[in-house]
Design an enzyme around this catalytic site. Structure first.
Site: not given
Ligand code: PEP
Length: 257
Positions: A13, A15, A99, A101, A171, A177, A217
């Site tokens: 991904n 991003k 996701h 985000e 996730e 991240g 991560s």
């Protein structure tokens, strides 16, 4: 049931990183190293603006292309959005949906994510549905409840036949991240609950075909132990998918897992 019925999937991904010309270099490197192997499923999800370049470079390889989002309509007056039909025309196989985000910064709800999941199936795109708890939810021991609720909502009205093409990504939001990874045991506990939920919802045969990726991560240093878990079938990789070296190493680790 034996894990061997599922092929590992390593999905990158990217991003909001890489211009089309930067993507070109990364795609070429990945293609050169792991573009012909067939043991592990490999997918890259560049931003929309790099999909066409990536598709062209990946022609004839075994690397699949995915998008990071889509709008659940085929066409129309939806300024700034991209449809599943458009993604298919650029040879996308997968689309990341839900996701964290997108949930956090764009207010996406389970109901809206569900519309996207259903629309992706209609266009023969394979959704990678992301679920996962926030730090405060883990601390309040609500992880399993949150994940089940996201599965219920996101997969409403999905048939068992469609679910054969589903990928789920667990996730934990606190691990995305941040450099913090769930321990393999913590991840496996949630993956096993996701698998049981899938068995109840879609039946044994289909549920055991669905890949459940871990994301948060993941990098070469921690992937081996994670991939060894019975219900971890690959990774959704953010940061470590932006350099060819680490992404290729992850694919090679999955090959040996
Ligand atoms: C992600 O955002 O899907 C992700 C797993 O990111 P990272 O690997 O950077 O934690």
């Amino acid at each position: 049931m034996n894990k061997a019925i599922r092929k590992y999937l390593i999905a990158g991904n990217w991003k909001m990183n890489k211009t089309a010309s930067e993507a070109e270099d990364l795609v070429k490197d990945i293609h050169q190293s792991v573009g012909q192997q067939t043991e592990v499923g490999v997918c890259i999800c560049p931003p929309f603006t790099a999909l066409e370049t990536s598709a062209r470079l990946l022609e004839g390889s075994n690397i699949q292309l995915g998008a990071q989002n889509m709008y659940p309509k085929a066409e129309g007056a939806y300024t700034g959005e991209v449809s599943p039909v458009m993604l298919r025309s650029l040879f996308c196989t997968f689309v990341i949906l839900g996701h964290s985000e997108r949930r956090e910064y764009f207010g996406e709800t389970d109901a809206f994510i569900n519309e996207k999941v259903l629309a992706s199936f209609e266009s023969s795109l394979k959704p990678i549905l992301c679920v996962g708890e926030k730090l405060e939810e883990r601390e309040a021991e609500k992880t399993l409840e949150v994940v089940r609720e996201q599965l219920e909502g996101g997969l409403k009205d999905v048939t068992s036949e469609q679910a054969e093409n589903l990928v789920v990504a667990y996730e934990p939001v606190w691990a995305i991240g941040t450099g913090k990874t769930a321990t393999p045991e913590m991840a496996q506990e949630v993956h096993a609950v996701i698998r049981s939920w899938l068995v109840e919802r879609f039946g044994e045969t289909v549920a055991h075909k669905i890949r459940i990726l871990y994301g948060g991560s993941m990098k070469p240093a921690n992937a081996e132990e994670l991939l060894a878990q019975p219900d971890i079938d690959g990774g959704l990789i953010g940061g470590a998918s932006l350099q060819a070296k680490s992404f290729i190493e992850l694919v090679n680790l999955a090959k040996q897992a």
